[in-house]
Design an enzyme around this catalytic site. Structure first.
Site, short mmCIF file in Angstrom:
data_model
loop_
_atom_site.label_atom_id
_atom_site.label_comp_id
_atom_site.label_asym_id
_atom_site.label_seq_id
_atom_site.Cartn_x
_atom_site.Cartn_y
_atom_site.Cartn_z
N ASP A 293 28.86 44.60 36.75
CA ASP A 293 30.01 44.40 35.86
C ASP A 293 29.61 43.48 34.70
OD1 ASP A 293 32.47 42.69 35.02
OD2 ASP A 293 33.33 44.48 35.96
N SER B 45 40.39 44.54 34.57
CA SER B 45 39.87 43.18 34.47
C SER B 45 40.84 42.19 35.13
CB SER B 45 39.58 42.83 33.00
OG SER B 45 38.81 41.66 32.90
N HIS C 189 32.46 47.52 32.05
CA HIS C 189 33.64 46.75 32.43
C HIS C 189 34.87 47.50 31.93
CE1 HIS C 189 35.87 43.19 33.64
NE2 HIS C 189 36.44 43.12 32.46
#
Length: 400
Positions: free
Chosen positions: A271, A175, A338
């Site tokens: 995502d 991330s 994600h």
């Protein structure tokens, strides 16, 4: 003495439980980089940076994975104050132990290419993907914008603990940490021994510059504010800042092609963080029509799915050209997900996501060891039955 059937069943249950526990990983204690404080390399609240270090063994003793944690960003004094007294702004608030699994597992069965490496998870506490560096500290807020200093101080600390002898090294992140592994990839290589084989892996760090469903450029404005607040411009790749405004150089699509160090991108084409916070953030969806869709892709209406297919098209445009480079790898699955490298179920398991009959673990391992290049882009949702699509708790739908 003969074993009864009950004894055999009990042994089987115990062995299965032990395997599951190992798959989940071991709890690794926190290390505070106290030496960083004198360098001004501190968290938002001025506390020392921290990481968790599971040491390598045997043949992996000189091999290193340095992974940077994610957790969004703060774009002004107000939002940074909101983070300052949490684990995302202070090492005083961080868990004292973290579980290592997936890419960080020490079990050969679960992580065959990297299980015996030195594996480090660097905690995230600066709010700008380890790019900021502002000397001044306002005494009224006590906010320190020093992420770039943290990056260097942590690497220097690890070099002193043996990474100076590294033969193999990977900079990775998830991330906002995945963005770190992109923006700092070439810098990482310069800090490592010249003879070391250095590569980078970005997991869910390829954030794209697209309009929200309202038509507004929320993420572009937000990133510009992050860079301005944290003084990040001087720590972004010059190959980009020489051409574009610094805020645009926070987007991987504007820097990825110029990265010289080999880098692998693991990303979902849908995502889940980007769908929730870039495509359909709360500010662009005042009536909450996207809320149920963001919680579970199975709840999305035909029109919403069409919009999400448009997002995928833009995502693929943003990574176009990267597959032409043999030094760059791509695992772009068609999942609503994600961060997929740090969890065993998506890294490598019997039911893990696959592209071309290949798990993420095998794709990254083959690419790192130069066994095979990997540039795979999945077909559109919902074609891949191996996806682990995220389902979120309706009471926990964080947005920046």
């Amino acid at each position: 003495m003969k074993c009864t059937r009950m004894d055999q069943l009990l042994s089987l249950v115990i062995c299965t439980l032990l395997l599951l526990l190992k798959a989940e990983g071991v709890a690794v204690p926190i290390t505070y980089v106290q030496s960083a404080v004198a360098k001004g390399a501190v968290c938002l609240d001025g506390s020392p940076p921290a990481y968790h270090f599971d040491k390598g063994v045997g043949a992996g003793i000189d091999n290193w994975i340095v992974h940077f944690e994610g957790g969004g960003w703060c774009n002004n004094v107000s939002t940074c104050l909101d983070r300052r007294d949490t684990r995302l702004g202070s090492s005083k608030k961080m868990d004292k132990q973290l579980s290592f699994s997936g890419f960080f597992s020490n079990g050969k069965k679960f992580n065959p290419d990297f299980y015996d490496w030195n594996r480090i998870k660097v905690r995230y506490c600066d709010g700008a993907s380890f790019t900021g560096d502002v000397e001044a500290v306002d005494p009224a807020t006590n906010l320190h914008f020093r992420g770039a200093r943290i990056f260097v101080a942590v690497i220097e600390d690890l070099l002193a603990k043996g990474m100076k002898n590294a033969k193999n090294a990977i900079l990775s992140g998830c991330s906002a940490g995945g963005l770190t592994s992109i923006l700092q990839c070439d810098r990482f290589k310069t800090l490592l021994p010249a003879a070391a084989k250095v590569k980078c892996v970005s997991d869910a760090g390829y954030f794209i510059n697209v309009k929200a469903v309202s038509g507004a450029q929320h993420i572009e404005q937000f990133y510009s504010q992050v860079v301005q607040t944290h003084g990040s411009a001087k720590n972004l790749p010059q190959s980009c800042t020489s051409r574009l405004s610094p805020g645009l150089c926070f987007f991987p699509q504007n820097v990825a092609a110029q990265i010289k160090t080999p880098i692998f991108f693991v990303n979902a084409a849908y995502d889940s963080w980007q769908i929730k916070n870039i495509l359909a953030p709360g500010v662009a969806d005042p009536h909450g029509t996207w809320r149920n869709c963001k919680l579970d892709i199975n709840n999305c209406s035909p029109n919403q799915l069409t919009t999400m297919q448009g997002f995928r098209t833009q995502f693929l445009q943003a990574i176009s050209g990267l597959s032409n480079s043999p030094s760059k790898g791509l695992f772009i699955d068609g999942c609503y997900a994600h961060c997929q490298t740090g969890m065993q179920e998506t890294w490598m398991r019997s039911d893990s996501p696959v592209l071309a009959n290949t798990t993420i673990a095998k794709a990254v391992g083959d690419w790192y060891y130069d066994r095979k290049t990997f540039h795979q882009i999945d077909c559109p949702y919902p074609c891949n039955p191996t996806c682990h699509n995220r389902v979120f708790d309706q009471n926990k739908l964080p947005e920046f």
